[in-house]
Design a protein around this motif. Structure first.
Motif, short mmCIF file in Angstrom:
data_model
loop_
_atom_site.label_atom_id
_atom_site.label_comp_id
_atom_site.label_asym_id
_atom_site.label_seq_id
_atom_site.Cartn_x
_atom_site.Cartn_y
_atom_site.Cartn_z
N ALA A 75 28.41 2.73 -21.20
CA ALA A 75 27.46 3.04 -22.27
C ALA A 75 26.31 2.05 -22.17
O ALA A 75 26.51 0.88 -21.82
CB ALA A 75 28.13 2.94 -23.64
N PHE B 253 31.21 7.78 -29.80
CA PHE B 253 30.85 6.56 -29.09
C PHE B 253 30.01 5.66 -29.99
O PHE B 253 28.86 5.97 -30.30
CB PHE B 253 30.09 6.90 -27.81
CG PHE B 253 30.89 7.72 -26.83
CD1 PHE B 253 31.87 7.14 -26.06
CD2 PHE B 253 30.66 9.09 -26.72
CE1 PHE B 253 32.62 7.91 -25.16
CE2 PHE B 253 31.40 9.86 -25.84
CZ PHE B 253 32.38 9.26 -25.05
N VAL C 56 25.56 7.59 -22.40
CA VAL C 56 27.00 7.49 -22.13
C VAL C 56 27.28 8.26 -20.84
O VAL C 56 26.90 9.43 -20.71
CB VAL C 56 27.83 8.09 -23.29
CG1 VAL C 56 29.31 8.05 -22.95
CG2 VAL C 56 27.56 7.35 -24.59
#
Length: 243
Positions: free
Chosen positions: A147, A162, A172
């Protein structure tokens, strides 16, 4: 002349940082692709997604690029129009996310109280939309991810489930190359964040939803066609529902 140019760049940078740190809400638009075709148990999904966040709560929405097929049970097939929007409401303080899952069945409202990614920060960085973002690596469901987050937007949030990094996640990427979510636009605004599920009181846990999908998977596994062919549905999308 060179000194004046450096001064202007410095002023612009500080104005940008001030804007990000002072704004109430931030809207981020992402391109989302899931292309997991290494075997028959992977899914495909291509969407335009949007995150509206203030660092305490957020609303993430997904809109299909094309009409998709959803197998509601062992007999019926549902076609989801590309204009249909899926909503994920996050309470970042309580670390919960509430949503209706397109795969398990849209009749179920799911509240996930246990989602998390154990991130490890690295010294690597990457430019996303011109912003220098720091890299983090972590495990989520059955995949490993990288990420890239922008520390100057001090919201510990990001697309889908996320989040949890010291800055807003702008990209991501799964290590196996099947998942890619990349920001393409950032908008500073003060619009209200609405929770489409605020009046709902009945929901199931993510663990219950996963069990329901596993039952559906088993039902499909026992089906045969008139030509004695087999029928199956994916075990995994962005999350893995069947081990």
């Amino acid at each position: 002349m060179i000194k004046n140019k450096i001064t202007l760049i410095f002023i612009f940078f500080n104005l940008s940082f001030f804007s990000f740190s002072q704004v109430g809400n931030i809207t981020v638009k992402y391109n989302y692709s899931l292309d997991d075709t290494k075997d028959i148990y992977g899914g495909n999904d291509f969407k335009k997604t949007t995150l509206v966040t203030n660092g305490k709560e957020s609303l993430y929405s997904e809109r299909n690029i094309d009409t998709t097929i959803v197998y509601a049970n062992g007999e019926d097939i549902t076609y989801i129009n590309k204009n249909f929007v899926y909503y994920y409401s996050k309470n970042l303080t309580k670390k919960t996310i509430t949503y209706k899952d397109r795969y398990v069945g849209m009749d179920f409202l799911i509240k996930d109280n246990n989602y998390s990614v154990k991130w490890t920060l690295t010294n690597n960085s990457k430019k996303i939309m011109g912003y220098t973002c720091q890299e983090a690596i972590g495990e989520f469901s059955c995949k490993s991810y990288k990420a890239y987050f922008f520390k100057d937007i001090p919201f510990s949030d990001g697309p889908f489930k996320f989040d949890g990094l010291p800055g807003l996640i702008l990209e991501v990427l799964s290590d196996d190359g099947t998942v890619k979510i990349t920001a393409n636009e950032i908008i500073l605004d003060n619009d209200f964040i609405t929770n489409p599920y605020k009046d709902d009181i009945k929901f199931i846990s993510y663990e219950e939803a996963r069990k329901k999908y596993q039952l559906k998977f088993a039902k499909f596994a026992n089906l045969t066609t008139d030509e004695n062919g087999s029928v199956t549905i994916p075990k995994r999308y962005i999350e893995c529902y069947v081990n």
